[in-house]
Design a protein around this motif. Structure first.
Motif, PDB file in Angstrom:
ATOM      1  N   TYR A   1       0.845  -1.207   0.000  1.00 55.43           N
ATOM      2  CA  TYR A   1       0.000   0.000   0.000  1.00 55.43           C
ATOM      3  C   TYR A   1       0.880   1.257   0.000  1.00 55.43           C
TER       4      TYR A   1
ATOM      5  N   GLU B   1       2.012   6.617  -6.997  1.00 52.58           N
ATOM      6  CA  GLU B   1       0.926   7.510  -7.409  1.00 52.58           C
ATOM      7  C   GLU B   1       1.382   8.972  -7.329  1.00 52.58           C
TER       8      GLU B   1
ATOM      9  N   GLU C   1       1.258   4.103  -2.959  1.00 54.66           N
ATOM     10  CA  GLU C   1       1.011   5.527  -2.674  1.00 54.66           C
ATOM     11  C   GLU C   1       2.182   6.389  -3.167  1.00 54.66           C
TER      12      GLU C   1
ATOM     13  N   GLY D   1      -4.040  10.007  -3.032  1.00 56.81           N
ATOM     14  CA  GLY D   1      -3.402   9.473  -1.837  1.00 56.81           C
ATOM     15  C   GLY D   1      -2.707  10.571  -1.040  1.00 56.81           C
ATOM     16  N   CYS D   2      -2.302  10.217   0.170  1.00 61.68           N
ATOM     17  CA  CYS D   2      -1.726  11.208   1.077  1.00 61.68           C
ATOM     18  C   CYS D   2      -0.475  11.857   0.482  1.00 61.68           C
TER      19      CYS D   2
ATOM     20  N   ARG E   1       3.805  10.348   7.255  1.00 62.99           N
ATOM     21  CA  ARG E   1       4.268  10.763   5.921  1.00 62.99           C
ATOM     22  C   ARG E   1       5.021  12.079   6.053  1.00 62.99           C
TER      23      ARG E   1
ATOM     24  N   LYS F   1       0.463  12.179  -2.578  1.00 63.33           N
ATOM     25  CA  LYS F   1       0.152  13.031  -3.727  1.00 63.33           C
ATOM     26  C   LYS F   1      -0.356  14.395  -3.236  1.00 63.33           C
TER      27      LYS F   1
END
Ligand code: UTP
Length: 294
Positions: A43, A50, A47, A142-143, A212, A145
């Protein structure tokens, strides 16, 4: 127009011992625990890609080779599947362009800050992203991005944050927020200070760092001299705190869902939530959940 260096590299610290999941994580890395049919690390890598990041740096330790093997070509498996007319599409997310996965070793798990510092030679002189794979971030986009979009607007250093109930702050890194609600989507908050695992009464807010980061390479120089902090570990939060005032530092409120898969209940919640969102299983799982709840 922008002279900002693009974010091309991501560091995945995966050398922790995963003690909260023992005995499951005695021989299997925590990052290989699956949410349905994909391990946590998958996952996080999805991310990153992406967000346009394709150079992956894994900071690994003893017993973590399964993570690297997950992204390798499984020749016998693929030959057998092909022979049996089974589609290989399901393996597509595990394919990495040769040379785009680098591993470095953290010989002793001295803390997250130390793990990041172990990647300094590969990161070099570029801004880079960090993903803690046990924090599962689900959003569209996603986070990372969303964070790259914010980075393109303000540059410097960025961390993803979210609000938690006040009685939970002492398990996390907490920010001291300044100006709020500006930048793309109004998602930016100025960061005036950072503290790792504060006592509830000392916490400057209930906004926690959520796995993140986009950091400037100077953090490596700070980490080099970073002493032990909370829990006797070399903390990334302490090193980042020293950069505030010298470089721009912002938090991005993630528009999406976050599951703390480092904790057992968070892991169950993620499994259920994702199953309920997947078209291939949602009806069956919903009926099952209702039945279990009586
Ligand atoms: P955690 O503290 O959540 O992970 O660290 P852990 O130590 O594996 O798990 P518990 O608490 O014992 O159950 C956050 C992230 O930092 C990495 C971990 O692998 C995880 O992805 N980490 C932590 C390292 O790579 N090295 C360390 O020394 C510490």
């Amino acid at each position: 127009m922008s002279a900002r260096k693009p974010i091309r590299k991501a560091v995945f610290p995966v050398a922790g011992m995963g003690t909260r999941f023992l005995p499951a994580t005695k021989a299997i890395p925590k990052e290989m625990l699956p949410i349905i049919d994909r391990p946590l690390i998958q996952y996080a890598v999805d991310e990153a890609r992406e967000a346009g990041i394709d150079q992956l740096i894994f900071v690994t330790g003893r017993g973590k080779t399964a993570i690297v093997e997950h992204f390798d070509t499984a020749f016998e498996l693929e030959a057998t599947m092909t022979e049996r007319d089974k589609s290989l599409d399901v393996l597509e997310p595990t394919r990495i362009l040769p040379g785009n996965l680098v591993t470095v070793r953290q010989q002793v798990p001295l803390g997250l800050g130390h793990a990041i510092w172990c990647a300094r030679a590969i990161v070099g002189d570029e801004p880079f992203a960090i993903f803690l794979p046990d924090e599962l971030m689900i959003g569209q986009p996603g986070c990372m991005k969303q964070m790259v979009e914010a980075y393109n607007a303000v540059g410097g250093n960025l961390i993803s944050v979210l609000e938690v109930p006040e009685n939970e702050v002492s398990s996390y890194g907490v920010i001291d927020p300044g100006q709020r609600g500006f930048g793309p989507g109004g998602a930016l908050t100025e960061v005036r200070g950072l503290v790792e695992k504060p006592k509830r009464e000392d916490a400057p807010s209930n906004l926690i760092i959520s796995g993140r980061y986009i950091l400037q390479p100077e953090v490596m120089r700070v980490l080099e001299h970073q002493g032990k902090g909370a829990g006797g570990e070399i903390q990334l939060t302490d090193a980042m705190a020293q950069m505030i005032g010298q470089q721009p530092f912002h938090a991005v409120t993630f528009a999406g869902k976050r599951y703390d898969c480092g904790s057992k209940t968070g892991f169950v919640e993620a499994t259920l939530a994702i199953a309920l969102e997947r078209e291939d299983m949602r009806d069956e799982v919903r009926a099952m959940a209702l039945r279990l709840l009586g």
